[in-house]
Structures are given as structure tokens and as C-alpha cells.
Scaffold this motif. Structure first.
Motif, PDB file in Angstrom:
ATOM      1  N   UNK A   1      36.435  71.979  14.313  1.00 26.02           N
ATOM      2  CA  UNK A   1      37.241  71.807  13.006  1.00 26.02           C
ATOM      3  C   UNK A   1      36.959  73.497  12.567  1.00 26.02           C
ATOM      4  N   UNK A   2      36.142  73.662  12.121  1.00 25.35           N
ATOM      5  CA  UNK A   2      35.030  74.716  11.124  1.00 25.35           C
ATOM      6  C   UNK A   2      35.585  76.255  11.857  1.00 25.35           C
ATOM      7  N   UNK A   3      35.155  76.071  13.336  1.00 23.58           N
ATOM      8  CA  UNK A   3      35.104  76.702  14.073  1.00 23.58           C
ATOM      9  C   UNK A   3      36.380  77.353  14.138  1.00 23.58           C
ATOM     10  N   UNK A   4      37.412  77.367  14.875  1.00 18.40           N
ATOM     11  CA  UNK A   4      39.049  76.686  14.598  1.00 18.40           C
ATOM     12  C   UNK A   4      38.860  78.017  12.950  1.00 18.40           C
ATOM     13  N   UNK A   5      38.717  77.284  11.953  1.00 15.96           N
ATOM     14  CA  UNK A   5      39.497  77.188  10.948  1.00 15.96           C
ATOM     15  C   UNK A   5      38.759  79.210  10.577  1.00 15.96           C
ATOM     16  N   UNK A   6      37.685  79.085  11.108  1.00 15.75           N
ATOM     17  CA  UNK A   6      37.195  80.654  10.891  1.00 15.75           C
ATOM     18  C   UNK A   6      37.544  81.714  11.640  1.00 15.75           C
ATOM     19  N   UNK A  69      30.491  85.557  16.515  1.00 18.06           N
ATOM     20  CA  UNK A  69      31.276  85.552  15.012  1.00 18.06           C
ATOM     21  C   UNK A  69      30.505  85.844  14.104  1.00 18.06           C
ATOM     22  N   UNK A  70      29.286  85.743  14.311  1.00 24.82           N
ATOM     23  CA  UNK A  70      27.802  86.910  13.404  1.00 24.82           C
ATOM     24  C   UNK A  70      28.182  88.051  12.969  1.00 24.82           C
ATOM     25  N   UNK A  71      28.837  88.701  13.998  1.00 28.03           N
ATOM     26  CA  UNK A  71      29.056  90.633  13.799  1.00 28.03           C
ATOM     27  C   UNK A  71      30.203  90.420  13.235  1.00 28.03           C
ATOM     28  N   UNK A  72      31.230  88.920  13.207  1.00 32.73           N
ATOM     29  CA  UNK A  72      32.332  89.406  12.444  1.00 32.73           C
ATOM     30  C   UNK A  72      32.122  89.174  11.145  1.00 32.73           C
ATOM     31  N   UNK A  73      31.366  88.161  10.819  1.00 33.88           N
ATOM     32  CA  UNK A  73      31.033  87.758   9.108  1.00 33.88           C
ATOM     33  C   UNK A  73      30.387  88.827   8.616  1.00 33.88           C
ATOM     34  N   UNK A  74      29.415  89.982   9.559  1.00 31.25           N
ATOM     35  CA  UNK A  74      28.995  90.738   8.959  1.00 31.25           C
ATOM     36  C   UNK A  74      30.113  92.217   8.545  1.00 31.25           C
ATOM     37  N   UNK A  75      31.600  92.231   9.390  1.00 30.67           N
ATOM     38  CA  UNK A  75      31.311  92.603   8.893  1.00 30.67           C
ATOM     39  C   UNK A  75      32.590  92.715   7.604  1.00 30.67           C
ATOM     40  N   UNK A  76      32.948  91.393   7.833  1.00 33.14           N
ATOM     41  CA  UNK A  76      33.830  91.193   7.266  1.00 33.14           C
ATOM     42  C   UNK A  76      32.869  91.535   5.727  1.00 33.14           C
ATOM     43  N   UNK A  77      32.494  90.697   5.497  1.00 35.24           N
ATOM     44  CA  UNK A  77      30.996  90.806   4.041  1.00 35.24           C
ATOM     45  C   UNK A  77      31.168  92.173   3.891  1.00 35.24           C
ATOM     46  N   UNK A 112      35.951  87.692   1.818  1.00 36.64           N
ATOM     47  CA  UNK A 112      34.864  87.137   1.935  1.00 36.64           C
ATOM     48  C   UNK A 112      34.447  85.282   1.867  1.00 36.64           C
ATOM     49  N   UNK A 113      35.568  84.879   1.561  1.00 36.56           N
ATOM     50  CA  UNK A 113      35.791  83.181   2.171  1.00 36.56           C
ATOM     51  C   UNK A 113      35.824  83.320   3.447  1.00 36.56           C
ATOM     52  N   UNK A 114      35.584  84.301   4.182  1.00 32.29           N
ATOM     53  CA  UNK A 114      35.792  84.226   5.955  1.00 32.29           C
ATOM     54  C   UNK A 114      35.227  84.758   6.493  1.00 32.29           C
ATOM     55  N   UNK A 115      34.068  85.557   5.430  1.00 31.83           N
ATOM     56  CA  UNK A 115      33.100  86.071   6.582  1.00 31.83           C
ATOM     57  C   UNK A 115      31.670  84.834   6.224  1.00 31.83           C
ATOM     58  N   UNK A 116      31.885  83.502   4.783  1.00 31.41           N
ATOM     59  CA  UNK A 116      31.373  82.334   4.488  1.00 31.41           C
ATOM     60  C   UNK A 116      31.586  81.957   5.654  1.00 31.41           C
ATOM     61  N   UNK A 119      29.531  82.986   8.744  1.00 30.68           N
ATOM     62  CA  UNK A 119      28.171  82.993   8.955  1.00 30.68           C
ATOM     63  C   UNK A 119      28.020  81.095   8.840  1.00 30.68           C
ATOM     64  N   UNK A 120      28.827  80.612   8.044  1.00 30.25           N
ATOM     65  CA  UNK A 120      28.686  79.026   9.091  1.00 30.25           C
ATOM     66  C   UNK A 120      28.604  78.343   9.988  1.00 30.25           C
ATOM     67  N   UNK A 121      28.956  78.934  11.360  1.00 33.59           N
ATOM     68  CA  UNK A 121      29.955  78.693  12.773  1.00 33.59           C
ATOM     69  C   UNK A 121      28.391  78.814  13.637  1.00 33.59           C
TER      70      UNK A 121
END
Length: 121
Positions: A1-6, A69-77, A112-116, A119-121
Motif C-alpha cells: 500500500x505504501x509503495x502504491x501511494x509513494x 524510488x531511491x533516485x526519485x526520492x533524492x530528486x524530489x528532496x 517533501x512528503x513525496x520524498x519521505x 525513501x520509506x519504500x
């Protein structure tokens, strides 16, 4: 579920960047008014903003699809700096505080929420 939301939030934010880019390229005056700082319709800065926003949307989608998702998280941050800067630009140029905080600052928080989440998945 978290993955889908992220993933879902990241995709929506990147598509929104594409929409903003399109809007600044094809309806620059309306886009500038919505941004919070009206500008002349023929201003090169509006074209630059359109290209910038659209490119960020494409890069974000490519990162998510090909780097994960990790690369995308850094991008979003990092990209969260843009709506934070936009907040200051609107305030510094006498734009509406409601636009500065209700659109730009709120966008930074969502990014920032998206990045978090990514990072969580």
C-alpha cells in the motif's frame, strides 16, 4: 500500500510539472497570474519557466521508471527547493501571501512528503 501511494504521488507531481510547463509555454499570461507575479505575455522568462517545469516533470518520470524510488526520492528532496524559492519570489515581488503559502509553500511540503514516502519504500 505504501509503495502504491509513494509511486502514485510521485507520478502525479511529475505530471503536474509537465502541466505547468505546458501552461507557461502556451498560456503564459494566465500561468504568470496563477503563479502570483503577473508578467508580460511575451516575456522570455515565462518560456524559461515552462521549459524548466516541463523538463523537471520528464526527468522525474524517467528517474522513477528507470532508476527507482531511491533516485526519485533524492530528486524530489532537491526539487523541493524550487517551490520554496517560488514562495520567496512571490513574497518579494508583492504577490499575494495566499498564493505564496497556499500554492508554493504547500507544494514544497507535498514534494517533501513525496520524498519521505519514496525513501520509506
Amino acid at each position: 500500500m505504501l509503495t502504491t501511494i509513494a509511486y502514485g504521488l510521485a507520478i502525479v507531481l511529475n505530471l503536474f510539472c509537465l502541466f505547468l510547463g505546458y501552461r507557461f509555454l502556451f498560456t503564459p499570461r494566465a500561468a504568470a497570474i496563477g503563479y502570483g507575479v503577473p508578467a508580460r505575455e511575451d516575456s522570455a522568462y515565462l518560456t524559461v519557466k515552462g521549459l524548466r517545469d516541463g523538463t523537471f516533470g520528464l526527468v522525474g518520470l524517467a528517474l522513477l521508471a528507470f532508476a527507482g524510488p531511491s533516485a526519485e526520492a533524492w530528486f524530489m528532496l532537491i526539487v523541493a527547493l524550487i517551490p520554496l524559492g517560488d514562495t520567496l519570489i512571490v513574497l518579494r515581488n508583492g504577490g499575494p501571501k495566499a498564493t505564496a503559502f497556499g500554492i508554493h509553500f504547500a507544494t514544497a511540503i507535498i514534494v517533501l512528503l513525496s520524498a519521505a514516502l519514496l525513501f520509506a519504500i
